[in-house]
Every structure is written in structure tokens, then in C-alpha cells.
Design a protein around this motif. Structure first.
Motif, PDB file in Angstrom:
ATOM      1  N   ARG A  72      11.909  33.108 -28.899  1.00 17.86           N
ATOM      2  CA  ARG A  72      11.156  34.339 -28.612  1.00 17.86           C
ATOM      3  C   ARG A  72       9.839  34.046 -28.705  1.00 17.86           C
ATOM      4  NH1 ARG A  72      15.716  38.040 -29.471  1.00 17.86           N
ATOM      5  NH2 ARG A  72      16.691  37.938 -27.472  1.00 17.86           N
ATOM      6  N   LEU A  99       6.866  34.160 -25.901  1.00 15.83           N
ATOM      7  CA  LEU A  99       5.829  35.111 -26.154  1.00 15.83           C
ATOM      8  C   LEU A  99       4.333  34.573 -26.113  1.00 15.83           C
ATOM      9  CD1 LEU A  99       7.250  37.834 -28.558  1.00 15.83           C
ATOM     10  CD2 LEU A  99       7.050  37.821 -25.898  1.00 15.83           C
ATOM     11  N   LEU A 159       3.782  33.668 -22.726  1.00 18.76           N
ATOM     12  CA  LEU A 159       3.495  34.885 -22.082  1.00 18.76           C
ATOM     13  C   LEU A 159       1.818  35.141 -22.263  1.00 18.76           C
ATOM     14  CD1 LEU A 159       4.139  37.428 -20.333  1.00 18.76           C
ATOM     15  CD2 LEU A 159       4.536  38.592 -22.412  1.00 18.76           C
ATOM     16  N   ILE A 208       4.259  44.691 -24.045  1.00 21.49           N
ATOM     17  CA  ILE A 208       5.697  44.209 -24.368  1.00 21.49           C
ATOM     18  C   ILE A 208       6.280  45.597 -25.427  1.00 21.49           C
ATOM     19  CG2 ILE A 208       7.123  43.028 -25.963  1.00 21.49           C
ATOM     20  CD1 ILE A 208       5.109  40.682 -25.476  1.00 21.49           C
ATOM     21  N   ARG A 247       7.170  48.109 -22.543  1.00 23.38           N
ATOM     22  CA  ARG A 247       8.698  47.621 -21.876  1.00 23.38           C
ATOM     23  C   ARG A 247       9.762  47.921 -22.933  1.00 23.38           C
ATOM     24  NH1 ARG A 247      11.736  43.701 -19.611  1.00 23.38           N
ATOM     25  NH2 ARG A 247      11.404  43.210 -17.432  1.00 23.38           N
ATOM     26  N   MET A 248       9.556  47.630 -24.020  1.00 25.93           N
ATOM     27  CA  MET A 248      10.864  47.750 -24.818  1.00 25.93           C
ATOM     28  C   MET A 248      10.970  49.279 -24.947  1.00 25.93           C
ATOM     29  SD  MET A 248      11.976  44.774 -25.382  1.00 25.93           S
ATOM     30  CE  MET A 248      11.189  43.993 -23.946  1.00 25.93           C
ATOM     31  N   PHE A 255       9.691  35.699 -18.795  1.00 27.96           N
ATOM     32  CA  PHE A 255      10.287  37.002 -18.240  1.00 27.96           C
ATOM     33  C   PHE A 255      11.875  36.983 -18.649  1.00 27.96           C
ATOM     34  CE2 PHE A 255       6.214  37.984 -16.612  1.00 27.96           C
ATOM     35  CZ  PHE A 255       6.216  39.426 -16.589  1.00 27.96           C
ATOM     36  N   GLU A 297      12.882  35.744 -21.340  1.00 26.74           N
ATOM     37  CA  GLU A 297      12.938  36.296 -22.500  1.00 26.74           C
ATOM     38  C   GLU A 297      12.647  37.674 -22.693  1.00 26.74           C
ATOM     39  OE1 GLU A 297      13.749  34.641 -25.490  1.00 26.74           O
ATOM     40  OE2 GLU A 297      14.484  32.969 -24.385  1.00 26.74           O
ATOM     41  N   LEU A 298      11.822  38.223 -21.986  1.00 35.00           N
ATOM     42  CA  LEU A 298      11.602  39.771 -21.925  1.00 35.00           C
ATOM     43  C   LEU A 298      12.725  40.373 -21.615  1.00 35.00           C
ATOM     44  CD1 LEU A 298       7.954  39.802 -20.471  1.00 35.00           C
ATOM     45  CD2 LEU A 298       8.519  40.395 -23.099  1.00 35.00           C
ATOM     46  N   MET A 352      15.151  40.379 -24.454  1.00 37.96           N
ATOM     47  CA  MET A 352      14.841  41.267 -25.475  1.00 37.96           C
ATOM     48  C   MET A 352      15.287  42.800 -24.977  1.00 37.96           C
ATOM     49  SD  MET A 352      11.188  39.626 -26.108  1.00 37.96           S
ATOM     50  CE  MET A 352      10.519  41.118 -27.313  1.00 37.96           C
ATOM     51  N   SER A 353      14.961  43.234 -23.800  1.00 39.78           N
ATOM     52  CA  SER A 353      15.210  44.528 -23.101  1.00 39.78           C
ATOM     53  C   SER A 353      16.827  44.691 -23.254  1.00 39.78           C
ATOM     54  CB  SER A 353      14.830  44.636 -21.932  1.00 39.78           C
ATOM     55  OG  SER A 353      13.573  44.437 -21.522  1.00 39.78           O
TER      56      SER A 353
END
Length: 120
Positions: free
Chosen positions: A7, A11, A14, A52, A55-56, A104, A106-107, A110-111
Motif C-alpha cells: 500500500r 501510494l 500515486l 484519499i 475517497r475512503m 488505483f 490499491e485504492l 483500500m475502499s
């Protein structure tokens, strides 16, 4: 669950994507210029982290709805739509589409982790 190092790497990727993957063209630049560039990069990093976090927060809201409606957390078709869109947008901006995809991905993971908090 993926490793934390993965992660962090994503990031960092990113941050590079959104920062334009730019490095100073002259590594021996003056201290004042380097400090200014460091401050600019730090400001961009803060903006990325804010995005981020936003988004979370949305992922959390989505997780509540999914839990209430009995919907699955994973929707591979939707994930591919998002990955294709951001890879294309990134490529149009001059970024490596595979790097953008990896970041993305990874995002999205995470989501999904955030959403899973609402599953019984």
C-alpha cells in the motif's frame, strides 16, 4: 489482506503520478530552489492524502448501503470500468497506464477494506 508495504508503494506511486513524475533537472540546484520544490511536493502530497481520505469516506458510505441492501462488496466489472477509465486518463496525461492501474487497484482494495467493516 495485502501487505502494508504494498500500500505504501502504491501510494508513493500515486504521489508520483499526480506530481507529474517530475524530478529536478539539475540535482545540484540551489538550496532555495530545492526547498521551494520540496514545499511544493509536500503541498501536493497533502492534497493527495486529503483526496484519499475523501475517497475512503465515500467508500464508507457505500459500505453502509451495500450492507443494508445485501449487496456484494466486490464488483469486478465495476472495478475494471474504473481501472480502464483511470488508465486511459493517466495515459492521456503522459503517465504510465499500468502504474496508474496499479495505484488505483490499491485504492480500490483500500475502499473494499473500508466497506467490509459494515458486513456482519
Amino acid at each position: 489482506m495485502k501487505q502494508t508495504v504494498s500500500r505504501r508503494t502504491a501510494l508513493a506511486g500515486l504521489a508520483l503520478v499526480f506530481a507529474g513524475c517530475a524530478q529536478p533537472s539539475n540535482p545540484a540546484s540551489e538550496d532555495a530552489t530545492a526547498a521551494y520544490e520540496d514545499a511544493e511536493v509536500s503541498a501536493i502530497d497533502e492534497e493527495i492524502l486529503d483526496l484519499i481520505e475523501a475517497r475512503m469516506a465515500i467508500a464508507d458510505e457505500i459500505g453502509i448501503v451495500k450492507a443494508e441492501e445485501g449487496l456484494p462488496i466486490e464488483v469486478p466489472e465495476q472495478e475494471e470500468v474504473v481501472l480502464d477509465r483511470v488508465a486511459g486518463t493517466g495515459e492521456d496525461a503522459g503517465a504510465d497506464p499500468e502504474l496508474v492501474r496499479a495505484v488505483f487497484r490499491e485504492l480500490i482494495e483500500m475502499s473494499k477494506d473500508v466497506q467490509e467493516r459494515h458486513v456482519d
